[in-house]
Design a protein around this motif. Structure first.
Motif, mmCIF file in Angstrom:
data_model
loop_
_atom_site.group_PDB
_atom_site.id
_atom_site.type_symbol
_atom_site.label_atom_id
_atom_site.label_comp_id
_atom_site.label_asym_id
_atom_site.label_seq_id
_atom_site.Cartn_x
_atom_site.Cartn_y
_atom_site.Cartn_z
ATOM 1 N N LEU A 120 2.003 -10.252 8.092
ATOM 2 C CA LEU A 120 3.197 -9.733 8.737
ATOM 3 C C LEU A 120 3.628 -8.453 8.029
ATOM 4 O O LEU A 120 3.738 -8.436 6.798
ATOM 5 N N LEU A 121 3.861 -7.386 8.781
ATOM 6 C CA LEU A 121 4.363 -6.142 8.219
ATOM 7 C C LEU A 121 5.860 -6.294 7.977
ATOM 8 O O LEU A 121 6.607 -6.681 8.879
ATOM 9 N N LEU A 122 6.296 -6.012 6.744
ATOM 10 C CA LEU A 122 7.705 -6.123 6.367
ATOM 11 C C LEU A 122 8.364 -4.751 6.382
ATOM 12 O O LEU A 122 7.687 -3.722 6.268
ATOM 13 N N THR A 123 9.694 -4.732 6.460
ATOM 14 C CA THR A 123 10.418 -3.463 6.491
ATOM 15 C C THR A 123 10.820 -2.984 5.101
ATOM 16 O O THR A 123 11.191 -1.829 4.933
ATOM 17 N N GLU A 124 10.770 -3.886 4.109
ATOM 18 C CA GLU A 124 11.155 -3.477 2.761
ATOM 19 C C GLU A 124 10.400 -4.300 1.715
ATOM 20 O O GLU A 124 9.796 -5.328 2.039
ATOM 21 N N LEU A 125 10.476 -3.822 0.495
ATOM 22 C CA LEU A 125 9.814 -4.499 -0.620
ATOM 23 C C LEU A 125 10.441 -5.874 -0.836
ATOM 24 O O LEU A 125 11.674 -5.985 -0.878
ATOM 25 N N PRO A 126 9.626 -6.923 -0.973
ATOM 26 C CA PRO A 126 10.169 -8.256 -1.225
ATOM 27 C C PRO A 126 10.931 -8.313 -2.552
ATOM 28 O O PRO A 126 10.563 -7.656 -3.520
ATOM 29 N N VAL A 127 11.964 -9.124 -2.570
ATOM 30 C CA VAL A 127 12.727 -9.362 -3.794
ATOM 31 C C VAL A 127 11.906 -10.276 -4.668
ATOM 32 O O VAL A 127 11.350 -11.279 -4.194
ATOM 33 N N PHE A 128 11.804 -9.957 -5.964
ATOM 34 C CA PHE A 128 11.028 -10.820 -6.860
ATOM 35 C C PHE A 128 11.780 -12.098 -7.131
ATOM 36 O O PHE A 128 12.988 -12.089 -7.345
ATOM 37 N N GLY A 129 11.038 -13.216 -7.156
ATOM 38 C CA GLY A 129 11.647 -14.485 -7.497
ATOM 39 C C GLY A 129 11.650 -15.388 -6.334
ATOM 40 O O GLY A 129 11.334 -16.432 -6.143
ATOM 41 N N ILE A 178 0.870 -1.172 0.000
ATOM 42 C CA ILE A 178 0.000 0.000 0.000
ATOM 43 C C ILE A 178 0.904 1.217 0.000
ATOM 44 O O ILE A 178 1.828 1.303 0.814
ATOM 45 N N THR A 179 0.656 2.143 -0.941
ATOM 46 C CA THR A 179 1.505 3.327 -1.044
ATOM 47 C C THR A 179 0.703 4.555 -1.444
ATOM 48 O O THR A 179 -0.261 4.446 -2.192
ATOM 49 N N ASN A 180 1.127 5.689 -0.932
ATOM 50 C CA ASN A 180 0.615 6.965 -1.416
ATOM 51 C C ASN A 180 1.763 7.773 -2.011
ATOM 52 O O ASN A 180 1.664 8.970 -2.211
ATOM 53 N N GLY A 181 2.855 7.091 -2.280
ATOM 54 C CA GLY A 181 4.035 7.726 -2.843
ATOM 55 C C GLY A 181 4.947 8.335 -1.793
ATOM 56 O O GLY A 181 6.113 8.595 -2.059
ATOM 57 N N MET A 182 4.417 8.562 -0.614
ATOM 58 C CA MET A 182 5.189 9.128 0.484
ATOM 59 C C MET A 182 5.502 8.053 1.529
ATOM 60 O O MET A 182 6.600 7.958 2.016
ATOM 61 N N THR A 183 4.494 7.252 1.836
ATOM 62 C CA THR A 183 4.604 6.162 2.806
ATOM 63 C C THR A 183 4.272 4.868 2.082
ATOM 64 O O THR A 183 3.367 4.840 1.245
ATOM 65 N N HIS A 184 5.010 3.814 2.398
ATOM 66 C CA HIS A 184 4.794 2.519 1.755
ATOM 67 C C HIS A 184 4.706 1.452 2.846
ATOM 68 O O HIS A 184 5.545 1.406 3.732
ATOM 69 N N TYR A 185 3.677 0.622 2.761
ATOM 70 C CA TYR A 185 3.542 -0.516 3.665
ATOM 71 C C TYR A 185 3.661 -1.788 2.855
ATOM 72 O O TYR A 185 2.987 -1.954 1.832
#
Length: 156
Positions: free
Chosen positions: A147-156, A128-135
């Protein structure tokens, strides 16, 4: 056609910039969508969506061919539209991304909207993003947990 116009630069996002292409027609500003290969009305939400698409492709090397923008889906007999869906290499939904305008606060109802879309798709990740904050969230369907993650998952 305008590149890097003043209008677009007014909304600085918490995402990397990219070489966007704009054009003005009938008093409206349009931005080129590289996935759909067409110009779309430049709304604040579209500005966020296009930034996030480029972020996925250019920075995180998500395969462009596995990204679908504004796909239709049905939930409880209602037609819904997901902003971005990334598929895995087997063609199954892997991630759902819900984009909002930069001035929209990301609240519980935003998360619930993405969860509704994902209830049908059953993707492993929700963003979920508004361009300023990303969850970034990871869904475990077997355990029924998110589970809330700290960064975008790596694809693959």
């Amino acid at each position: 056609m305008f590149k890097n116009s003043l209008f677009a630069e007014m909304i600085a996002l918490n995402l990397p910039t990219f070489e966007y292409i704009l054009k003005k027609e009938s008093g409206k500003m349009f931005i080129l969508d590289i996935l759909r290969k067409k110009y779309l009305v430049l709304t604040p939400e579209e500005w966020v969506r296009q930034h996030f698409i480029h972020f996925l492709i250019k920075v995180h090397h998500y395969p462009r061919s596995l990204i679908k923008v504004e796909g239709g889906l049905t939930f409880n007999r209602l037609q819904k539209r997901s902003d971005i869906v990334i598929f895995n290499r087997e063609g199954q939904p892997w991630m759902v991304v819900e984009c909002k305008a930069p001035d929209v606060k990301l609240r519980q109802d935003t998360i619930e909207q993405a969860a509704v879309y994902n209830h049908t798709l059953k993707a492993r990740y929700i963003v979920i993003t508004n361009g300023m904050t990303h969850y970034y969230c990871e869904v475990n369907w077997e355990e029924g947990t998110t589970l809330l993650l700290t960064e975008l998952p790596v694809f693959g």
